[in-house]
Design a protein around this motif. Structure first.
Motif, PDB file in Angstrom:
ATOM      1  N   SER A   3     -72.622 -13.651  27.101  1.00  0.00           N
ATOM      2  CA  SER A   3     -72.880 -14.891  26.309  1.00  0.00           C
ATOM      3  C   SER A   3     -72.109 -16.143  26.441  1.00  0.00           C
ATOM      4  O   SER A   3     -72.459 -17.368  26.397  1.00  0.00           O
ATOM      5  CB  SER A   3     -73.306 -14.757  24.959  1.00  0.00           C
ATOM      6  N   GLU A   4     -70.720 -15.833  26.542  1.00  0.00           N
ATOM      7  CA  GLU A   4     -69.816 -16.769  26.624  1.00  0.00           C
ATOM      8  C   GLU A   4     -68.548 -16.622  27.375  1.00  0.00           C
ATOM      9  O   GLU A   4     -68.250 -15.396  27.137  1.00  0.00           O
ATOM     10  CB  GLU A   4     -69.632 -17.248  24.979  1.00  0.00           C
ATOM     11  N   ARG A   5     -68.047 -17.595  28.037  1.00  0.00           N
ATOM     12  CA  ARG A   5     -67.059 -17.264  28.894  1.00  0.00           C
ATOM     13  C   ARG A   5     -65.808 -18.383  28.559  1.00  0.00           C
ATOM     14  O   ARG A   5     -66.302 -19.403  28.415  1.00  0.00           O
ATOM     15  CB  ARG A   5     -67.224 -17.345  30.202  1.00  0.00           C
ATOM     16  N   ILE A   6     -64.702 -17.902  28.316  1.00  0.00           N
ATOM     17  CA  ILE A   6     -63.481 -18.701  27.825  1.00  0.00           C
ATOM     18  C   ILE A   6     -62.350 -18.644  29.028  1.00  0.00           C
ATOM     19  O   ILE A   6     -61.921 -17.456  28.882  1.00  0.00           O
ATOM     20  CB  ILE A   6     -63.169 -18.920  26.552  1.00  0.00           C
ATOM     21  N   ALA A   7     -62.007 -19.651  29.556  1.00  0.00           N
ATOM     22  CA  ALA A   7     -60.705 -19.496  30.440  1.00  0.00           C
ATOM     23  C   ALA A   7     -59.460 -19.727  29.967  1.00  0.00           C
ATOM     24  O   ALA A   7     -58.725 -20.716  30.183  1.00  0.00           O
ATOM     25  CB  ALA A   7     -61.214 -20.337  31.702  1.00  0.00           C
ATOM     26  N   ARG A   8     -59.145 -18.955  28.951  1.00  0.00           N
ATOM     27  CA  ARG A   8     -57.772 -18.945  28.348  1.00  0.00           C
ATOM     28  C   ARG A   8     -57.371 -17.768  28.120  1.00  0.00           C
ATOM     29  O   ARG A   8     -57.989 -16.726  27.805  1.00  0.00           O
ATOM     30  CB  ARG A   8     -57.992 -19.660  26.870  1.00  0.00           C
ATOM     31  N   ASP A   9     -55.971 -17.533  28.022  1.00  0.00           N
ATOM     32  CA  ASP A   9     -55.342 -16.241  27.614  1.00  0.00           C
ATOM     33  C   ASP A   9     -55.094 -16.246  26.069  1.00  0.00           C
ATOM     34  O   ASP A   9     -54.199 -16.758  25.183  1.00  0.00           O
ATOM     35  CB  ASP A   9     -53.825 -16.394  28.238  1.00  0.00           C
ATOM     36  N   LEU A  10     -56.173 -15.443  25.415  1.00  0.00           N
ATOM     37  CA  LEU A  10     -56.079 -15.237  23.746  1.00  0.00           C
ATOM     38  C   LEU A  10     -55.608 -13.972  23.456  1.00  0.00           C
ATOM     39  O   LEU A  10     -55.586 -13.580  22.286  1.00  0.00           O
ATOM     40  CB  LEU A  10     -57.521 -15.574  23.514  1.00  0.00           C
ATOM     41  N   VAL A  11     -54.825 -13.362  24.332  1.00  0.00           N
ATOM     42  CA  VAL A  11     -54.663 -11.748  24.114  1.00  0.00           C
ATOM     43  C   VAL A  11     -53.404 -11.861  23.001  1.00  0.00           C
ATOM     44  O   VAL A  11     -53.568 -10.794  22.027  1.00  0.00           O
ATOM     45  CB  VAL A  11     -54.105 -10.941  25.215  1.00  0.00           C
ATOM     46  N   ASN A  12     -52.711 -12.803  22.930  1.00  0.00           N
ATOM     47  CA  ASN A  12     -51.376 -12.667  21.909  1.00  0.00           C
ATOM     48  C   ASN A  12     -51.779 -13.408  20.673  1.00  0.00           C
ATOM     49  O   ASN A  12     -50.842 -13.464  19.810  1.00  0.00           O
ATOM     50  CB  ASN A  12     -50.145 -12.976  22.524  1.00  0.00           C
ATOM     51  N   ILE A  13     -53.188 -13.973  20.295  1.00  0.00           N
ATOM     52  CA  ILE A  13     -53.376 -14.855  19.341  1.00  0.00           C
ATOM     53  C   ILE A  13     -53.975 -13.745  18.248  1.00  0.00           C
ATOM     54  O   ILE A  13     -54.608 -12.855  18.712  1.00  0.00           O
ATOM     55  CB  ILE A  13     -54.420 -15.822  19.681  1.00  0.00           C
ATOM     56  N   PRO A  14     -53.563 -13.588  16.855  1.00  0.00           N
ATOM     57  CA  PRO A  14     -54.319 -12.787  15.926  1.00  0.00           C
ATOM     58  C   PRO A  14     -55.784 -12.937  15.759  1.00  0.00           C
ATOM     59  O   PRO A  14     -56.366 -13.877  16.231  1.00  0.00           O
ATOM     60  CB  PRO A  14     -53.738 -13.555  14.740  1.00  0.00           C
TER      61      PRO A  14
END
Length: 159
Positions: free
Chosen positions: A131-142
């Motif tokens: 449903s949604e794609r985000i082109a960012r690295d969010l792995v290390n965010i709480p």
């Protein structure tokens, strides 16, 4: 919003989350469903492929004639191949998670260069539920802060 499923990934890590609706005025509860780390993805080409006897010194010559030997052009091909393998492995893990969890729809966040290759390796029916794609690295965010990046969750919270 009853339940919201999202996956975040980078070259060597993958985290799958489920966010569940909370009472009015509270943010959704986020539960980590699965976290995977691909050990080989964190290794450099030199750590994977090494000259056994140390036949290729990092520096050659002495004094002002000293030069530094860098990676060969062929080593860049290994990096490209490792990126392809990582994307394929991430896609396989995502497929396993989605088949097990069976969400109606899901969202995905990964760096742009990785995102396309991972999604291309997924089964078409699973891509159709995206449903949604985000082109960012969010792995290390709480986890509770990761939700803020997904517009589908924000839209459901404000409704």
């Amino acid at each position: 919003m009853n339940s919201y499923f999202f996956i975040v990934a980078d070259r060597g890590n993958l985290k799958a989350y489920r966010a569940e609706e909370a009472p009015a005025g509270r943010s959704p509860r986020v539960k980590l469903v699965e976290a995977i780390s691909l050990v080989r993805a964190h290794l450099s080409t030199g750590e994977i492929f090494t000259d056994e006897a140390g036949a290729f010194p990092r520096q050659t010559g002495a004094g002002s004639r000293q030069t530094v030997q860098g990676n060969s052009i062929a080593e860049r091909h290994y990096d490209i191949e490792e990126d392809r393998r990582c994307a394929k492995q991430l896609a396989e893990h995502i497929e396993n998670i989605l088949h097990r969890e069976k969400p109606d729809e899901w969202s995905f966040a990964a760096p742009a260069d990785l995102q396309e290759s991972v999604l291309a390796a997924l089964e078409p029916n699973l891509r159709g539920k995206l449903s949604e794609r985000i082109a960012r690295d969010l792995v290390n965010i709480p986890a509770n802060q990761v939700l803020d990046h997904f517009s589908s969750v924000r839209a459901d919270q404000s409704a």
